[in-house]
Design a protein around this motif. Structure first.
Motif, PDB file in Angstrom:
ATOM      1  N   HIS A 162       0.833  -1.220   0.000  1.00 33.11           N
ATOM      2  CA  HIS A 162       0.000   0.000   0.000  1.00 33.11           C
ATOM      3  C   HIS A 162       0.861   1.260   0.000  1.00 33.11           C
ATOM      4  N   HIS A 163       1.680   1.441   1.027  1.00 33.09           N
ATOM      5  CA  HIS A 163       2.499   2.656   1.106  1.00 33.09           C
ATOM      6  C   HIS A 163       3.707   2.528   0.173  1.00 33.09           C
ATOM      7  N   PRO A 164       3.931   3.467  -0.740  1.00 33.34           N
ATOM      8  CA  PRO A 164       5.104   3.360  -1.624  1.00 33.34           C
ATOM      9  C   PRO A 164       6.404   3.533  -0.829  1.00 33.34           C
ATOM     10  N   PRO A 165       7.449   2.787  -1.208  1.00 35.49           N
ATOM     11  CA  PRO A 165       8.702   2.849  -0.445  1.00 35.49           C
ATOM     12  C   PRO A 165       9.650   3.919  -0.970  1.00 35.49           C
ATOM     13  N   PHE A 166       9.100   5.039  -1.415  1.00 43.94           N
ATOM     14  CA  PHE A 166       9.943   6.131  -1.936  1.00 43.94           C
ATOM     15  C   PHE A 166       9.217   7.452  -1.703  1.00 43.94           C
ATOM     16  N   GLN A 167       9.997   8.540  -1.685  1.00 41.43           N
ATOM     17  CA  GLN A 167       9.382   9.857  -1.559  1.00 41.43           C
ATOM     18  C   GLN A 167       8.738  10.240  -2.882  1.00 41.43           C
ATOM     19  N   THR A 168       7.555  10.800  -2.799  1.00 42.63           N
ATOM     20  CA  THR A 168       6.821  11.176  -4.009  1.00 42.63           C
ATOM     21  C   THR A 168       6.959  12.661  -4.318  1.00 42.63           C
ATOM     22  N   LEU A 169       7.517  13.421  -3.372  1.00 42.69           N
ATOM     23  CA  LEU A 169       7.641  14.879  -3.432  1.00 42.69           C
ATOM     24  C   LEU A 169       6.304  15.587  -3.213  1.00 42.69           C
ATOM     25  N   ILE A 170       5.266  14.836  -2.922  1.00 48.89           N
ATOM     26  CA  ILE A 170       4.012  15.441  -2.447  1.00 48.89           C
ATOM     27  C   ILE A 170       4.111  15.403  -0.928  1.00 48.89           C
ATOM     28  N   GLY A 171       4.480  16.580  -0.356  1.00 52.67           N
ATOM     29  CA  GLY A 171       4.946  16.642   1.032  1.00 52.67           C
ATOM     30  C   GLY A 171       4.000  16.033   2.049  1.00 52.67           C
ATOM     31  N   HIS A 172       2.720  16.382   1.959  1.00 51.86           N
ATOM     32  CA  HIS A 172       1.796  15.902   3.001  1.00 51.86           C
ATOM     33  C   HIS A 172       1.598  14.393   2.902  1.00 51.86           C
ATOM     34  N   MET A 173       1.791  13.802   1.700  1.00 55.57           N
ATOM     35  CA  MET A 173       1.686  12.347   1.577  1.00 55.57           C
ATOM     36  C   MET A 173       2.980  11.671   2.044  1.00 55.57           C
ATOM     37  N   ASP A 174       4.132  12.301   1.759  1.00 57.55           N
ATOM     38  CA  ASP A 174       5.392  11.715   2.227  1.00 57.55           C
ATOM     39  C   ASP A 174       5.453  11.677   3.756  1.00 57.55           C
ATOM     40  N   LYS A 175       4.784  12.627   4.396  1.00 57.37           N
ATOM     41  CA  LYS A 175       4.768  12.613   5.876  1.00 57.37           C
ATOM     42  C   LYS A 175       4.010  11.399   6.404  1.00 57.37           C
ATOM     43  N   ILE A 176       3.108  10.853   5.602  1.00 57.08           N
ATOM     44  CA  ILE A 176       2.382   9.635   6.012  1.00 57.08           C
ATOM     45  C   ILE A 176       2.733   8.472   5.072  1.00 57.08           C
ATOM     46  N   GLY A 177       3.977   8.492   4.577  1.00 65.90           N
ATOM     47  CA  GLY A 177       4.444   7.428   3.697  1.00 65.90           C
ATOM     48  C   GLY A 177       4.989   6.247   4.486  1.00 65.90           C
ATOM     49  N   LEU A 178       5.859   5.466   3.845  1.00 63.64           N
ATOM     50  CA  LEU A 178       6.479   4.319   4.516  1.00 63.64           C
ATOM     51  C   LEU A 178       7.644   4.858   5.342  1.00 63.64           C
ATOM     52  N   LEU A 179       7.452   4.993   6.632  1.00 61.95           N
ATOM     53  CA  LEU A 179       8.418   5.705   7.462  1.00 61.95           C
ATOM     54  C   LEU A 179       9.555   4.824   7.957  1.00 61.95           C
ATOM     55  N   SER A 180       9.449   3.511   7.812  1.00 66.25           N
ATOM     56  CA  SER A 180      10.587   2.649   8.140  1.00 66.25           C
ATOM     57  C   SER A 180      10.553   1.394   7.273  1.00 66.25           C
ATOM     58  N   GLY A 181      11.742   0.892   6.976  1.00 63.55           N
ATOM     59  CA  GLY A 181      11.861  -0.356   6.212  1.00 63.55           C
ATOM     60  C   GLY A 181      12.077  -0.175   4.721  1.00 63.55           C
ATOM     61  N   ALA A 182      12.021   1.070   4.221  1.00 61.48           N
ATOM     62  CA  ALA A 182      12.144   1.261   2.770  1.00 61.48           C
ATOM     63  C   ALA A 182      13.549   0.897   2.273  1.00 61.48           C
ATOM     64  N   ALA A 183      14.575   1.319   2.996  1.00 58.39           N
ATOM     65  CA  ALA A 183      15.953   1.028   2.556  1.00 58.39           C
ATOM     66  C   ALA A 183      16.213  -0.481   2.591  1.00 58.39           C
ATOM     67  N   GLU A 184      15.712  -1.140   3.641  1.00 56.32           N
ATOM     68  CA  GLU A 184      15.894  -2.592   3.751  1.00 56.32           C
ATOM     69  C   GLU A 184      15.149  -3.299   2.624  1.00 56.32           C
ATOM     70  N   LEU A 185      13.956  -2.817   2.298  1.00 60.68           N
ATOM     71  CA  LEU A 185      13.195  -3.399   1.188  1.00 60.68           C
ATOM     72  C   LEU A 185      13.957  -3.231  -0.122  1.00 60.68           C
ATOM     73  N   GLU A 186      14.510  -2.050  -0.337  1.00 58.25           N
ATOM     74  CA  GLU A 186      15.226  -1.806  -1.595  1.00 58.25           C
ATOM     75  C   GLU A 186      16.422  -2.754  -1.724  1.00 58.25           C
ATOM     76  N   ALA A 187      17.098  -3.017  -0.618  1.00 61.02           N
ATOM     77  CA  ALA A 187      18.244  -3.944  -0.660  1.00 61.02           C
ATOM     78  C   ALA A 187      17.770  -5.364  -1.004  1.00 61.02           C
ATOM     79  N   ILE A 188      16.648  -5.770  -0.460  1.00 58.04           N
ATOM     80  CA  ILE A 188      16.109  -7.112  -0.774  1.00 58.04           C
ATOM     81  C   ILE A 188      15.728  -7.194  -2.248  1.00 58.04           C
ATOM     82  N   VAL A 189      15.035  -6.163  -2.742  1.00 57.28           N
ATOM     83  CA  VAL A 189      14.627  -6.160  -4.156  1.00 57.28           C
ATOM     84  C   VAL A 189      15.869  -6.222  -5.050  1.00 57.28           C
TER      85      VAL A 189
END
Ligand SMILES: [Fe+2]
Length: 295
Positions: free
Chosen positions: A176-203
């Motif tokens: 559901h939550h994208p694992p990257f910043q979208t540059l839409i500030g108010h959505m990035d504040k409620i984005g994927l706040l942890s685990g994105a870097a670890e996910l990117e390494a797995i991918v």
């Protein structure tokens, strides 16, 4: 009349496998509007009609979260009635939770959707299913009672195990939550706040991941991520305003809705992603008549 003649037909390719992605339905109880203005069910019915009207029959539908607006039983009951035409057409429909959903109510409301896990479970809703040659791996980014998302070691460990078991197949990861910043500030504040870097390494360790497909943003966005493509999809009703000012206010608009059509081309072994508009339009009209381009 232009004398140009129709181009030769391309070589016949094997049929693609089609995974339709819908997202962020925000279904309300019958008669209730989202944000007091949007009849999300009316828009969703138009989207379902558009999926059923696709020239090529889809093989499965995944709905990447925010199925309902408040996670209430009456909202899920309404959703169940609205996805019935897809299921009646023989399309498997895979439901994922978003931050507006309630896992327990999802499990209670869709007892035949056994991939959601046991009715009494409160665990994350994660599953892996086959869609023709594709492996669809859904991970749960939701944190109860929070708008923002997170991926912990347990959920990421499950994902890596699933990916290790599917190294010989094209994989689509859905979340559901994208694992990257979208540059839409108010959505990035409620984005994927942890685990994105670890996910990117797995991918990055699994080159057979064709896409990471997400919801949450109510817009179509594409980025490079871990050596593959990560994307979000529009909603069937309201969209988040395209405003890249970091201090932009949280706001929505009724831009034309759309959905994603992810088509696996076995000839080239690529996933080809289209954006398909929801609704009915003029046409189709031919480019050529009697083999000649219409002037
Ligand atoms: Fe949403």
């Amino acid at each position: 009349m232009n004398a140009m003649t129709a181009p030769a037909d391309p070589p016949v390719a094997a049929d693609p496998t089609i995974l339709v992605q819908l997202t962020d339905l925000h279904i309300r109880e019958p008669g209730r509007l989202a944000y007091r203005r949007v009849d999300t069910s009316r828009y969703f019915r138009a989207l379902v009609d558009s999926v059923l009207a696709l020239k090529q029959r889809a093989d499965a539908v995944v709905i990447s979260g925010d199925l309902t607006d408040f996670g209430r039983p009456a909202e899920y009951a309404s959703l169940a009635a609205q996805i019935a035409p897809l299921e009646a057409a023989g399309l498997p429909v895979y439901l994922m939770p978003g931050n507006h959903d309630d896992r327990a109510e999802m499990r209670r409301s869709f007892p035949t959707h056994t991939y959601l896990g046991h009715r009494a479970s409160t665990a994350a809703i994660q599953f892996a299913v086959d869609v023709g040659p594709l492996r669809l791996v859904a991970i749960d980014t939701c944190v109860p009672m929070q708008s923002a998302g997170a991926l912990d070691a347990e959920r990421l460990g499950w994902l890596e195990t699933e990916l290790d078991a599917s190294r010989d197949r094209p994989v689509v990861i859905a979340m559901h939550h994208p694992p990257f910043q979208t540059l839409i500030g108010h959505m990035d504040k409620i984005g994927l706040l942890s685990g994105a870097a670890e996910l990117e390494a797995i991918v990055a360790r699994h080159r057979n991941v064709e896409r990471v497909i997400c919801g949450h943003l109510h817009r179509a966005i594409d980025v490079r991520f871990g050596g593959t493509i990560a994307s979000t999809a529009p909603g069937p009703a309201h969209q988040v305003c395209l405003d890249l000012d970091p201090d932009a206010v949280s706001a929505w608009t009724l831009e034309p809705p759309a959905f994603r059509v992810h088509a696996w081309n076995p000839a080239e072994r690529r996933l080809v992603t289209h954006l398909a508009a929801s609704g009915s339009f003029e046409g189709p009209y031919p480019f050529y008549e009697n083999g000649v381009l219409i002037d």
